[in-house]
Enzyme design. Structure first.
Site, mmCIF file in Angstrom:
data_model
loop_
_atom_site.group_PDB
_atom_site.id
_atom_site.type_symbol
_atom_site.label_atom_id
_atom_site.label_comp_id
_atom_site.label_asym_id
_atom_site.label_seq_id
_atom_site.Cartn_x
_atom_site.Cartn_y
_atom_site.Cartn_z
ATOM 1 N N GLU A 1 -5.080 13.071 15.172
ATOM 2 C CA GLU A 1 -4.275 14.018 15.946
ATOM 3 C C GLU A 1 -4.895 14.424 17.291
ATOM 4 O OE1 GLU A 1 -1.210 15.779 15.344
ATOM 5 O OE2 GLU A 1 -1.643 16.482 17.364
ATOM 6 N N ASP B 1 0.455 13.621 15.571
ATOM 7 C CA ASP B 1 0.835 13.081 14.263
ATOM 8 C C ASP B 1 2.322 13.289 13.975
ATOM 9 O OD1 ASP B 1 -1.581 12.080 13.504
ATOM 10 O OD2 ASP B 1 -2.232 13.884 12.477
ATOM 11 N N LYS C 1 -9.158 3.527 15.795
ATOM 12 C CA LYS C 1 -8.564 4.439 14.809
ATOM 13 C C LYS C 1 -8.352 5.768 15.533
ATOM 14 C CE LYS C 1 -10.499 2.557 10.589
ATOM 15 N NZ LYS C 1 -11.108 2.845 9.293
ATOM 16 N N VAL C 2 -7.263 6.401 15.275
ATOM 17 C CA VAL C 2 -6.959 7.621 16.042
ATOM 18 C C VAL C 2 -6.443 8.736 15.145
ATOM 19 C CG1 VAL C 2 -5.366 8.555 17.774
ATOM 20 C CG2 VAL C 2 -6.561 6.423 18.228
ATOM 21 N N GLN D 1 -0.917 12.063 8.055
ATOM 22 C CA GLN D 1 0.184 12.914 8.531
ATOM 23 C C GLN D 1 1.285 12.207 9.310
ATOM 24 O OE1 GLN D 1 1.032 16.821 11.330
ATOM 25 N NE2 GLN D 1 -1.059 16.466 10.731
ATOM 26 N N SER D 2 0.903 11.332 10.254
ATOM 27 C CA SER D 2 1.926 10.806 11.178
ATOM 28 C C SER D 2 3.007 10.021 10.438
ATOM 29 C CB SER D 2 1.273 9.934 12.246
ATOM 30 O OG SER D 2 0.639 8.820 11.653
ATOM 31 N N ASN E 1 1.037 3.262 8.679
ATOM 32 C CA ASN E 1 0.162 3.752 9.754
ATOM 33 C C ASN E 1 -1.298 3.497 9.398
ATOM 34 O OD1 ASN E 1 0.358 5.941 7.835
ATOM 35 N ND2 ASN E 1 -0.665 7.251 9.331
ATOM 36 N N GLY F 1 9.007 25.312 33.353
ATOM 37 C CA GLY F 1 10.227 25.058 34.110
ATOM 38 C C GLY F 1 10.186 25.739 35.465
ATOM 39 N N GLY F 2 11.308 25.776 36.119
ATOM 40 C CA GLY F 2 11.361 26.362 37.454
ATOM 41 C C GLY F 2 11.429 27.890 37.441
ATOM 42 N N GLN F 3 11.553 28.473 36.272
ATOM 43 C CA GLN F 3 11.671 29.933 36.187
ATOM 44 C C GLN F 3 10.337 30.501 35.719
ATOM 45 O OE1 GLN F 3 14.498 31.319 37.098
ATOM 46 N NE2 GLN F 3 15.846 29.532 37.085
ATOM 47 N N ARG G 1 -3.017 3.620 -3.337
ATOM 48 C CA ARG G 1 -4.055 2.907 -4.084
ATOM 49 C C ARG G 1 -4.271 3.547 -5.460
ATOM 50 N NH1 ARG G 1 -9.122 1.886 -0.265
ATOM 51 N NH2 ARG G 1 -7.945 3.442 0.858
ATOM 52 N N ARG H 1 -4.936 -8.077 7.476
ATOM 53 C CA ARG H 1 -6.057 -8.388 6.576
ATOM 54 C C ARG H 1 -5.588 -8.454 5.123
ATOM 55 N NH1 ARG H 1 -8.763 -5.266 10.423
ATOM 56 N NH2 ARG H 1 -8.512 -3.287 9.320
ATOM 57 N N ALA I 1 -4.969 1.555 9.918
ATOM 58 C CA ALA I 1 -5.763 1.207 11.105
ATOM 59 C C ALA I 1 -5.289 -0.161 11.606
ATOM 60 C CB ALA I 1 -7.231 1.155 10.721
HETATM 61 N N1 CAO Z 1 -4.277 -1.209 -1.817
HETATM 62 C C1 CAO Z 1 -5.367 -1.819 -1.308
HETATM 63 N N2 CAO Z 1 -5.936 -1.469 -0.153
HETATM 64 C C2 CAO Z 1 -5.380 -0.458 0.529
HETATM 65 C C3 CAO Z 1 -4.233 0.225 0.068
HETATM 66 C C4 CAO Z 1 -3.676 -0.196 -1.155
HETATM 67 N N3 CAO Z 1 -2.596 0.388 -1.689
HETATM 68 N N4 CAO Z 1 -3.925 1.180 0.957
HETATM 69 C C5 CAO Z 1 -4.842 1.115 1.942
HETATM 70 N N5 CAO Z 1 -5.709 0.127 1.696
HETATM 71 C C6 CAO Z 1 -6.844 -0.298 2.521
HETATM 72 C C7 CAO Z 1 -6.441 -0.830 3.861
HETATM 73 O O1 CAO Z 1 -5.951 -2.148 3.746
HETATM 74 C C8 CAO Z 1 -7.747 -0.747 4.602
HETATM 75 O O2 CAO Z 1 -8.549 -1.845 4.261
HETATM 76 P P1 CAO Z 1 -9.345 -2.718 5.381
HETATM 77 O O3 CAO Z 1 -10.231 -1.749 6.081
HETATM 78 O O4 CAO Z 1 -10.090 -3.703 4.560
HETATM 79 O O5 CAO Z 1 -8.349 -3.329 6.271
HETATM 80 C C9 CAO Z 1 -8.409 0.491 3.987
HETATM 81 O O6 CAO Z 1 -7.631 0.813 2.836
HETATM 82 C C10 CAO Z 1 -8.474 1.711 4.880
HETATM 83 O O7 CAO Z 1 -7.261 1.895 5.595
HETATM 84 P P2 CAO Z 1 -7.315 2.581 7.028
HETATM 85 O O8 CAO Z 1 -8.336 1.883 7.873
HETATM 86 O O9 CAO Z 1 -5.950 2.683 7.560
HETATM 87 O O10 CAO Z 1 -7.807 4.052 6.616
HETATM 88 P P3 CAO Z 1 -8.992 4.903 7.258
HETATM 89 O O11 CAO Z 1 -9.099 6.099 6.404
HETATM 90 O O12 CAO Z 1 -10.223 4.119 7.497
HETATM 91 O O13 CAO Z 1 -8.405 5.335 8.697
HETATM 92 C C11 CAO Z 1 -6.749 6.347 10.152
HETATM 93 C C12 CAO Z 1 -7.446 6.357 8.776
HETATM 94 C C13 CAO Z 1 -5.641 7.364 10.121
HETATM 95 C C14 CAO Z 1 -7.774 6.696 11.239
HETATM 96 C C15 CAO Z 1 -6.199 4.930 10.418
HETATM 97 O O14 CAO Z 1 -5.370 4.563 9.354
HETATM 98 C C16 CAO Z 1 -5.401 4.836 11.729
HETATM 99 O O15 CAO Z 1 -5.961 4.789 12.825
HETATM 100 N N6 CAO Z 1 -4.077 4.791 11.621
HETATM 101 C C17 CAO Z 1 -3.205 4.612 12.760
HETATM 102 C C18 CAO Z 1 -3.101 5.872 13.575
HETATM 103 C C19 CAO Z 1 -2.651 7.054 12.756
HETATM 104 O O16 CAO Z 1 -1.648 7.029 12.083
HETATM 105 N N7 CAO Z 1 -3.407 8.127 12.893
HETATM 106 C C20 CAO Z 1 -2.957 9.416 12.412
HETATM 107 C C21 CAO Z 1 -3.368 9.699 11.080
HETATM 108 S S1 CAO Z 1 -2.977 11.359 10.744
HETATM 109 O O17 CAO Z 1 -4.117 12.227 11.541
#
Ligand code: CAO
Length: 416
Positions: free
Chosen positions: A139, A168, A136-137, A17-18, A96, A247-249, A38, A104, A98
């Site tokens: 909403e 987000d 990892k974070v 979402q974010s 956005n 607010g103040g009201q 992907r 990596r 992780a």
């Molecule tokens: N081709 C190949 N690999 C891809 C890819 C692509 N097109 N797109 C994503 N990937 C891979 C990433 O490189 C990652 O691989 P590694 O773990 O080996 O580095 C893997 O997919 C997973 O990506 P991720 O860790 O970002 O995804 P997740 O589902 O595990 O985590 C989230 C999701 C949102 C918790 C995490 O992305 C995050 O903390 N983001 C930052 C904060 C944020 O935006 N949070 C709000 C999300 S909305 O609620």
């Protein structure tokens, strides 16, 4: 007519979402947003909260309008080559992932600068540098860590998360602001830069008034909070203030006609000092105007429960819309509690394009929220979200100049 950002190409590596909120706004301002997903998988939200079997979910469609979808496995060698060419061809990379995921993949900020010194690299992360930067974070985590949950809800209840997605979507907004500033700066400097919007910081920014109150506590109780009138001592931190006005009201949510059966038959009512006398007349308490206990805002503070109790006796005799019709001409600030159903059906929001109906080949027509910011030279037509990989061929040939044979080879290698 040209659009504000129609000279800008965005490499959109966002998901959930974010990030998508941010790039959708940029798309509505005219940017060419190329969403990289992907192969065979795509943004996880495509398949989350599915309501029409086999179709992209509303979660996905409502956050990804006006974008193009390119599938790309950026962990394969040929996929990396495509990504390098995209970095060279685009103005902004938004992501956005992780923490550490882009590094990596082999695309650190240093590498991106080597490839394209004009590139702006914009990221949402849960936390900024510090003890939690690797987390990892989502909403609600951000709402809790950013001060929103501790200050939302009622004093004697649990901390609450809000329905507004301030972690987000709120951070997506902050990021979009940072990107626009960096684009403007690049016009002078000729260089790109990094833009970071941590979700904790974004939520805290939106909770600014609560940090204000934290500091005011040193000077004594927060007199506009109901707990002051109720004689309940304050603790060390900004407390939850229920529906008290920030607010103040002083303001509260009050019952209206039909509240017994309609969960949204309520109005917000603010006892703005400037219209106090009109409020007394409207609720049938003209004698309050002369009451020495109620003469000034500070004198009224210890009596807010009694005052709002009397106002509520009046609002309960009216619908929330009648309260609005009576109070608005008198400049008494009130606001009906509108349900999502009411908002979806509101004709004026349809007319301004804030609520739009969009057609989708898999799911048929659905409602969405259009662009919430209106620019007079930037008419926004909300286009449906792309199907997974719908524009792969188009982007690879038009933007990156790949031949049909090269694209076939990329497909063969599982890169797109
Ligand atoms: N081709 C190949 N690999 C891809 C890819 C692509 N097109 N797109 C994503 N990937 C891979 C990433 O490189 C990652 O691989 P590694 O773990 O080996 O580095 C893997 O997919 C997973 O990506 P991720 O860790 O970002 O995804 P997740 O589902 O595990 O985590 C989230 C999701 C949102 C918790 C995490 O992305 C995050 O903390 N983001 C930052 C904060 C944020 O935006 N949070 C709000 C999300 S909305 O609620």
């Amino acid at each position: 007519m040209s659009k504000a950002l129609d000279h800008v190409k965005i490499l959109d590596f966002t998901h959930v979402q974010s990030g998508p909120t941010c790039t959708q706004l940029l798309a509505w301002m005219g940017a060419d947003v190329i969403k990289v997903e992907r192969p065979g998988v795509g943004d996880a939200t495509r398949k989350q909260l599915v309501d029409v079997e086999g179709a992209d979910s509303l979660y996905f469609t409502m956050l990804n309008h006006n974008k193009r979808s390119l599938t790309l496995n950026s962990k394969t060698e040929s996929g990396k080559e495509v990504l390098e060419r995209l970095v060279k061809a685009c103005d902004v990379l938004v992501e956005n992932f992780a923490p550490g995921a882009l590094d990596r993949m082999g695309f650190s900020w240093e590498r991106i600068q080597e490839l394209n010194p004009r590139m702006i690299m914009a990221s949402v992360k849960g936390f900024g540098p510090g003890p939690y930067e690797d987390c990892k974070v989502y909403e609600n985590v951000a709402q809790c860590a950013g001060g929103s949950a501790s200050t939302t809800g009622f004093r004697d209840g649990l901390p609450l998360v809000t329905g507004a997605q301030i972690g987000d979507s709120g951070t997506g907004l902050h990021l979009a602001f940072g990107i626009c500033a960096a684009l403007l700066h690049r016009e002078k400097s000729g260089r790109g830069q990094r833009v970071l919007a941590p979700m904790q910081d974004g939520v805290l920014n939106l909770c600014r008034v609560k940090l204000r109150d934290q500091q005011r506590l040193k000077a004594g109780p927060l007199k506009e909070y109901s707990q002051y009138g109720e004689g309940i001592p304050f603790g060390e931190a900004t407390p939850r203030a229920g529906n008290d006005s920030g607010g103040g009201q002083p303001g509260r949510i009050l019952k209206c006609k039909g509240w017994e059966t309609d969960p949204d038959a309520y109005t917000y009512f603010i006892t703005q000092a400037a219209v106090w006398e009109k409020i007394c007349d409207v609720i049938g308490k003209p004698d309050w105007k002369e009451n020495p206990d109620y003469a000034t805002p500070p004198l009224r503070l210890p009596h807010l429960n009694e005052i709002f109790g009397a106002i509520e006796e009046w609002t309960m005799t009216k619908t929330k819309y009648e309260v609005m019709e009576i109070c608005n001409p008198l400049d008494i600030p009130v606001g009906p509690i509108l349900s999502m159903k009411e908002l979806a059906e509101e004709p004026s929001l349809r007319e301004t394009g804030t609520i739009v109906e969009v057609d989708h080949p898999e799911r048929g027509p659905y409602l969405s929220v259009g662009c919430p910011v209106k620019l007079s030279d930037n008419d926004v037509v909300v286009e449906r979200s792309p199907l997974l990989g719908e524009h792969s061929q188009q982007v690879l040939s038009e933007v990156l100049g790949y031949s049909d044979e090269e694209i076939a080879a990329l497909r063969e290698a599982g890169a797109v």
